[in-house]
Design an enzyme around this catalytic site. Structure first.
Site: not given
Length: 608
Positions: A302, A273-275
């Protein structure tokens, strides 16, 4: 010069080296399948009152607001550091409150006994290593041979994806390979000259350091994301691929009687998720070599921080947010509330006045200035949903911290050479720098998020000035994007280096993103990525989830819980669907969907 070896011979050498090194917790290098030097090798067993997933804390222990204690705060043991790092990373990523549904509606925190394998690795051309770790459960499904490979979200340490990939993969009998993708919490005390070893300790003699900055003139604290000199984001995909290769070697060490473990006979799913999601999407671009050509079977990403041609880069919209958003949010009523809300709203008119004094906003009433700032953000692509969810990010000064860190990383600025005068150190009550204490230093690896402020390290801003204290520094960070000087060009070149390409043909990719995301808005990241990939005929599916913002952990605040649902249930559901398809091609991959998530719902709304 190393003589050429056959693949079988090279694999045998690599496996024997890894087994021997891990058995002895060796610190010398070993040759990997891609000629990667995995070194500072360390393994550990986690059974009984300990386990891979929760370090023996269980769901109740993870939910506890009190961090696991150190018997000696100055010299915590590696086991204590690990337990606290796992606690910290679960709580920093997941919504663990009973109302969030973890452990009942989705997810499983039951004990997972097994082994961990740690090492350092360096991608070609980099000066600093990244951490890799593999968790091999005793219940590894040897018939399916599943490896989940992941990267830490944000700039977190090596356990920074345990709630995402570990929380799904380990209970499903998969091994999980992690990388901190060249960031992490291996902070270095520039004044004391001490860093962090592979076991998380800061005691001399614990082994090679996971990060030692190049010599500079700085004081205070250096950390890998900002000060490696490598622009690690440009190598995120290669970090993930190396972690997957280390995962196969760890499996051969764990189950030598079933060797070889190869990309041809072991399923590899990348998730983050994210980075971390940006990293697994970058990995999806990469080809393997020879019998590794099809090294990756599927990707679930994500809320990805991913930048494609024609979209806005994080540094662009992040510095814009740091500059305009404090004033713009005054144009909103009924923002989500936190303990910091009243103070932030009282200071916001000062930002409006600063922007008016520099010609960014019109002179006049604060109300009209706030409306003008709001309209500017809308015009540059910010939705009102993303702006509304950004209240807490503004309140705890997230955008300035991100801007200072990413400017340093993209520009490859050494410690003490930040063009806007930012640095990082322990702080006095008046925000001036001071030396860190032994106890503070000992807890950085387990407690920090990878970007200060936090864990006793603050952001030092040499341009602080009344009345709008942070304005000068933020204005300088913004000019590194909009300006044309030498420092600005260095930052802009660094941003250009992280631009993403298309996933490899034939690799199924599922992107899951909250439509209220306030840190990585879909309009700037996943939407243009998916559009470009689908137009090129790539197998990319897109779940857009309403009423979901960026940080599931924010749902601990009552007003955020009342307004937003968590993202992780949809990540787990997407992983379930992908795994089912890989088991049986007759099971379809998920299609594109806009999902109506309901805060506080009895069950997540999963598309069929």
């Amino acid at each position: 010069m190393t003589p050429f070896l056959s693949r079988r011979a090279l694999r045998t050498v690599a496996t024997l080296g890894l087994v021997a090194g891990l058995a002895a917790c060796a610190t010398g290098p070993r040759l990997g399948k891609d000629s990667t030097m995995f070194y500072a090798l360390r393994n550990s067993e986690h059974r009984g009152g300990d386990d891979l997933l929760t370090a023996g804390l269980g769901l109740d222990g993870l939910r506890s607001p009190a961090a696991p204690a150190f018997a000696d705060p100055v010299q915590p043991t590696p086991a204590e550091l690990r337990r606290r790092a796992i606690w910290s990373n679960w709580r920093g990523i997941a919504d663990l409150a009973p109302a969030g549904g973890f452990g009942t509606l989705y997810g499983n925190a039951a004990a997972v006994p097994g082994r961990e394998y740690h090492a350092l690795a360096t991608v070609p051309g980099a000066s600093q290593p990244h951490r890799v770790m593999v968790q091999v459960p005793d219940g590894f499904d040897r018939a399916k041979r599943c490896l989940v490979v992941t990267a830490s979200s944000g700039s977190r340490g090596i356990y920074g994806a345990i709630a995402v990939a570990g929380g799904w993969g380990l209970p499903h009998g998969c091994a999980v390979a992690y990388t901190d993708k060249g960031a992490g919490t291996d902070y270095f005390d520039l004044d004391a000259g001490t860093g962090v070893a592979i076991d998380g300790s800061t005691q001399p003699g614990a082994g090679p350091l996971a990060f030692a900055p190049t010599p500079g003139t700085g004081h205070g604290v250096a950390f890998k994301h900002a000060h490696s000199g490598d622009n690690p984001e440009a190598d995120w995909g290669r970090h993930v691929q190396q972690a997957a290769r280390f995962g196969l070697q760890a499996l051969e060490a764990a189950f030598p009687e079933q060797a070889p473990f190869t990309f041809a006979n072991t399923r590899v799913i990348a998730a983050g998720i994210s980075n971390g999601a940006g990293a697994v999407l970058r990995a999806a671009e990469l080809e393997g070599r020879g019998d590794e050509a099809g090294w990756l079977d599927a990707v679930v990403a994500g809320e990805p921080n991913v930048n494609v041609d024609g979209a806005r880069a994080l540094y662009d919209y992040g510095t814009e947010a740091a500059l305009l958003m404090p004033c713009a949010l005054l144009d909103f009523n009924d923002l989500p509330a936190s303990p910091l809300s009243a103070q932030a709203r009282a200071l916001a008119p000062l930002r409006c006045a600063s922007l008016a004094a520099t010609g960014v906003l019109p002179a006049g009433e604060v109300k009209l200035q706030a409306r003008a700032a709001h309209e500017q953000l809308n015009a540059s692509g910010w939705t009102d949903a993303a702006l509304r969810a950004s209240a807490l990010s503004v309140e705890f000064d997230l955008w300035r911290a991100l801007g200072a860190t990413y400017a340093s990383a993209y520009g490859r600025f050494a410690t003490g050479a930040h063009p806007c005068g930012f640095s990082f150190a322990a702080q006095n009550p008046d925000f001036s720098p001071r030396a860190a204490t032994d106890a503070e230093r000992a807890a950085w690896w387990s407690d920090a998020s990878g970007i200060p402020p936090g864990a006793g390290v603050g952001l030092i801003d040499t341009q602080l000035a009344a009345p709008d204290f942070t304005f000068n520094g933020v204005q300088c960070l913004r000019a590194l994007w909009t300006g044309a000087g030498a420092d600005a060009q260095r930052v802009q070149r660094g941003v250009a280096e992280v631009r993403a390409g298309l996933p490899r043909a034939g690799v199924p990719v599922v992107v899951v993103h909250g439509l209220d995301d306030n840190v990585v808005p879909p309009a700037f990241s996943s939407a243009p990525y998916v559009a470009r990939a689908q137009a090129a005929g790539r197998d990319v599916r897109y779940w857009q989830v309403r009423n979901v913002q960026h940080f599931d952990a924010f749902l601990v605040l009552p007003d955020y819980r009342a307004r937003y649902a968590p993202l992780l249930p949809y990540m787990h559901a997407a992983l379930d669907r992908v795994a089912a398809h890989l088991d049986d091609a007759a099971q379809p991959l998920p299609g594109d969907a806009v999902i109506e998530a309901v805060p506080g719902a009895a069950a997540p709304a999963i598309p069929r």
